[in-house]
Scaffold this motif. Sequence first.
Motif, mmCIF file in Angstrom:
data_model
loop_
_atom_site.group_PDB
_atom_site.id
_atom_site.type_symbol
_atom_site.label_atom_id
_atom_site.label_comp_id
_atom_site.label_asym_id
_atom_site.label_seq_id
_atom_site.Cartn_x
_atom_site.Cartn_y
_atom_site.Cartn_z
ATOM 1 N N LEU A 1 26.609 45.549 71.213
ATOM 2 C CA LEU A 1 27.090 46.987 72.221
ATOM 3 C C LEU A 1 28.140 45.929 73.141
ATOM 4 C CD1 LEU A 1 24.834 49.338 72.139
ATOM 5 C CD2 LEU A 1 27.224 49.909 70.629
ATOM 6 N N LEU A 2 27.390 44.945 74.014
ATOM 7 C CA LEU A 2 28.686 44.448 74.859
ATOM 8 C C LEU A 2 29.348 43.886 74.647
ATOM 9 C CD1 LEU A 2 25.525 43.342 77.417
ATOM 10 C CD2 LEU A 2 27.337 45.279 77.972
ATOM 11 N N CYS A 3 29.355 43.091 73.757
ATOM 12 C CA CYS A 3 30.425 42.426 72.667
ATOM 13 C C CYS A 3 31.282 43.477 71.830
ATOM 14 C CB CYS A 3 30.123 41.770 71.655
ATOM 15 S SG CYS A 3 28.933 39.967 72.088
ATOM 16 N N ALA A 4 30.819 44.378 71.298
ATOM 17 C CA ALA A 4 32.350 45.309 71.347
ATOM 18 C C ALA A 4 32.946 45.909 72.384
ATOM 19 C CB ALA A 4 31.390 46.250 70.241
ATOM 20 N N THR A 5 32.493 46.534 73.100
ATOM 21 C CA THR A 5 32.646 46.788 74.622
ATOM 22 C C THR A 5 33.964 46.276 74.985
ATOM 23 O OG1 THR A 5 30.983 48.680 75.032
ATOM 24 C CG2 THR A 5 32.636 47.955 76.669
ATOM 25 N N GLN A 6 33.585 44.248 74.955
ATOM 26 C CA GLN A 6 34.407 43.745 75.381
ATOM 27 C C GLN A 6 35.805 42.698 74.574
ATOM 28 O OE1 GLN A 6 32.681 43.042 78.431
ATOM 29 N NE2 GLN A 6 34.345 41.537 78.331
ATOM 30 N N VAL A 7 35.891 43.409 73.342
ATOM 31 C CA VAL A 7 36.266 43.202 72.059
ATOM 32 C C VAL A 7 37.251 44.280 72.492
ATOM 33 C CG1 VAL A 7 35.330 41.407 71.009
ATOM 34 C CG2 VAL A 7 35.957 44.021 70.420
ATOM 35 N N LEU A 8 37.095 45.782 72.139
ATOM 36 C CA LEU A 8 38.194 46.042 72.165
ATOM 37 C C LEU A 8 38.429 47.000 74.081
ATOM 38 C CD1 LEU A 8 35.251 49.050 71.127
ATOM 39 C CD2 LEU A 8 38.095 48.998 70.082
ATOM 40 N N GLU A 9 37.823 46.017 75.273
ATOM 41 C CA GLU A 9 38.846 46.178 75.749
ATOM 42 C C GLU A 9 40.215 45.519 75.968
ATOM 43 O OE1 GLU A 9 36.812 44.737 79.792
ATOM 44 O OE2 GLU A 9 35.795 46.857 79.488
ATOM 45 N N LYS A 10 40.156 44.113 74.840
ATOM 46 C CA LYS A 10 41.418 43.971 74.675
ATOM 47 C C LYS A 10 42.059 43.271 73.453
ATOM 48 C CE LYS A 10 40.887 40.930 78.337
ATOM 49 N NZ LYS A 10 42.024 41.045 79.140
ATOM 50 N N LYS A 11 41.749 45.448 73.206
ATOM 51 C CA LYS A 11 42.874 46.190 72.275
ATOM 52 C C LYS A 11 42.618 45.101 70.517
ATOM 53 C CE LYS A 11 44.622 48.480 75.254
ATOM 54 N NZ LYS A 11 44.199 49.740 76.057
ATOM 55 N N ALA A 12 41.377 44.512 70.855
ATOM 56 C CA ALA A 12 41.211 44.436 69.222
ATOM 57 C C ALA A 12 41.167 45.587 68.215
ATOM 58 C CB ALA A 12 40.287 43.306 69.069
ATOM 59 N N PHE A 13 41.099 46.141 66.968
ATOM 60 C CA PHE A 13 40.528 46.315 66.462
ATOM 61 C C PHE A 13 40.326 46.932 64.724
ATOM 62 C CE2 PHE A 13 44.775 44.474 65.098
ATOM 63 C CZ PHE A 13 44.590 44.405 63.780
ATOM 64 N N ASN A 14 39.562 48.574 64.204
ATOM 65 C CA ASN A 14 38.618 48.207 62.621
ATOM 66 C C ASN A 14 36.698 47.287 63.647
ATOM 67 O OD1 ASN A 14 37.674 48.308 60.487
ATOM 68 N ND2 ASN A 14 38.765 46.631 59.793
ATOM 69 N N VAL A 15 36.816 47.697 64.569
ATOM 70 C CA VAL A 15 35.936 46.518 65.540
ATOM 71 C C VAL A 15 34.348 47.880 64.250
ATOM 72 C CG1 VAL A 15 33.823 46.539 67.380
ATOM 73 C CG2 VAL A 15 36.688 46.186 67.336
ATOM 74 N N ARG A 16 33.717 46.558 64.003
ATOM 75 C CA ARG A 16 32.556 46.937 63.356
ATOM 76 C C ARG A 16 31.260 46.123 64.142
ATOM 77 N NH1 ARG A 16 32.773 46.693 57.541
ATOM 78 N NH2 ARG A 16 31.020 48.487 57.479
ATOM 79 N N ILE A 17 30.374 46.601 63.998
ATOM 80 C CA ILE A 17 28.456 46.264 64.411
ATOM 81 C C ILE A 17 27.655 46.521 63.178
ATOM 82 C CG2 ILE A 17 26.347 46.126 65.723
ATOM 83 C CD1 ILE A 17 28.427 47.139 67.939
ATOM 84 N N LEU A 18 27.332 45.616 62.331
ATOM 85 C CA LEU A 18 26.379 45.835 61.317
ATOM 86 C C LEU A 18 24.625 45.402 61.771
ATOM 87 C CD1 LEU A 18 29.583 44.409 58.420
ATOM 88 C CD2 LEU A 18 29.035 46.459 59.416
ATOM 89 N N ASP A 19 24.071 45.904 60.883
ATOM 90 C CA ASP A 19 22.396 45.640 61.563
ATOM 91 C C ASP A 19 22.171 44.393 60.437
ATOM 92 O OD1 ASP A 19 19.649 45.467 61.315
ATOM 93 O OD2 ASP A 19 19.598 47.231 62.419
ATOM 94 N N VAL A 20 22.360 43.267 60.255
ATOM 95 C CA VAL A 20 21.409 42.378 58.923
ATOM 96 C C VAL A 20 20.690 41.983 59.370
ATOM 97 C CG1 VAL A 20 24.698 41.778 58.910
ATOM 98 C CG2 VAL A 20 23.350 40.524 59.962
ATOM 99 N N ARG A 21 19.659 42.578 60.113
ATOM 100 C CA ARG A 21 17.904 41.853 59.913
ATOM 101 C C ARG A 21 17.171 42.286 59.241
ATOM 102 N NH1 ARG A 21 17.363 45.462 65.227
ATOM 103 N NH2 ARG A 21 17.723 46.959 64.197
ATOM 104 N N ARG A 22 17.686 42.800 58.166
ATOM 105 C CA ARG A 22 16.735 42.829 57.381
ATOM 106 C C ARG A 22 17.528 42.128 55.779
ATOM 107 N NH1 ARG A 22 15.214 49.516 57.239
ATOM 108 N NH2 ARG A 22 13.904 48.835 58.417
ATOM 109 N N LEU A 23 18.753 42.026 56.425
ATOM 110 C CA LEU A 23 19.398 40.525 55.221
ATOM 111 C C LEU A 23 20.098 39.474 55.074
ATOM 112 C CD1 LEU A 23 22.459 43.857 54.471
ATOM 113 C CD2 LEU A 23 20.424 42.764 53.108
ATOM 114 N N SER A 24 19.365 38.793 56.763
ATOM 115 C CA SER A 24 19.752 37.544 57.053
ATOM 116 C C SER A 24 19.125 36.840 58.106
ATOM 117 C CB SER A 24 21.545 37.357 57.967
ATOM 118 O OG SER A 24 21.910 36.106 57.924
#
Length: 125
Positions: free
Chosen positions: A8-31
């Motif tokens: 969530l902190l990483c998502a916040t940081q990229v959004l502060e620099k106007k990145a878009f289409n930000v997604r967080i995927l939970d891959v714990r069960r897949l990787s």
Amino acid sequence: MQSIDRALLCATQVLEKKAFNVRILDVRRLSSLTDFLVLATGGSDRQVQAAAESVHLGLKHDHATRPLGIEGMNEGRWVLIDYGDVMVHVFQEPVRQFYDFDGLWRDAPEVPLPRELAVINRAER
């Protein structure tokens, strides 16, 4: 710090620099490589670099967290920041479409962004 909090902190940081289409995927069960992927898009090499640098410096200065590695910063087409439990990918749009991580990880549950971040993410599109 828990993995989800770091993501969530990483998502916040990229959004502060106007990145878009930000997604967080939970891959714990897949990787076994990581717990969460943060995917973001920048409109230019400079924006990709700025978003990635924001993540790196924000976590370093505010949370004393250093990445295991950073790749692609000089080119600015696709930057990977690896924190072990969280991997951040900031792409230029054509690179994101070509590698299609969104499709590759389509079985991974998406972590909803907090309301204040979701509003910013929608506004940047």
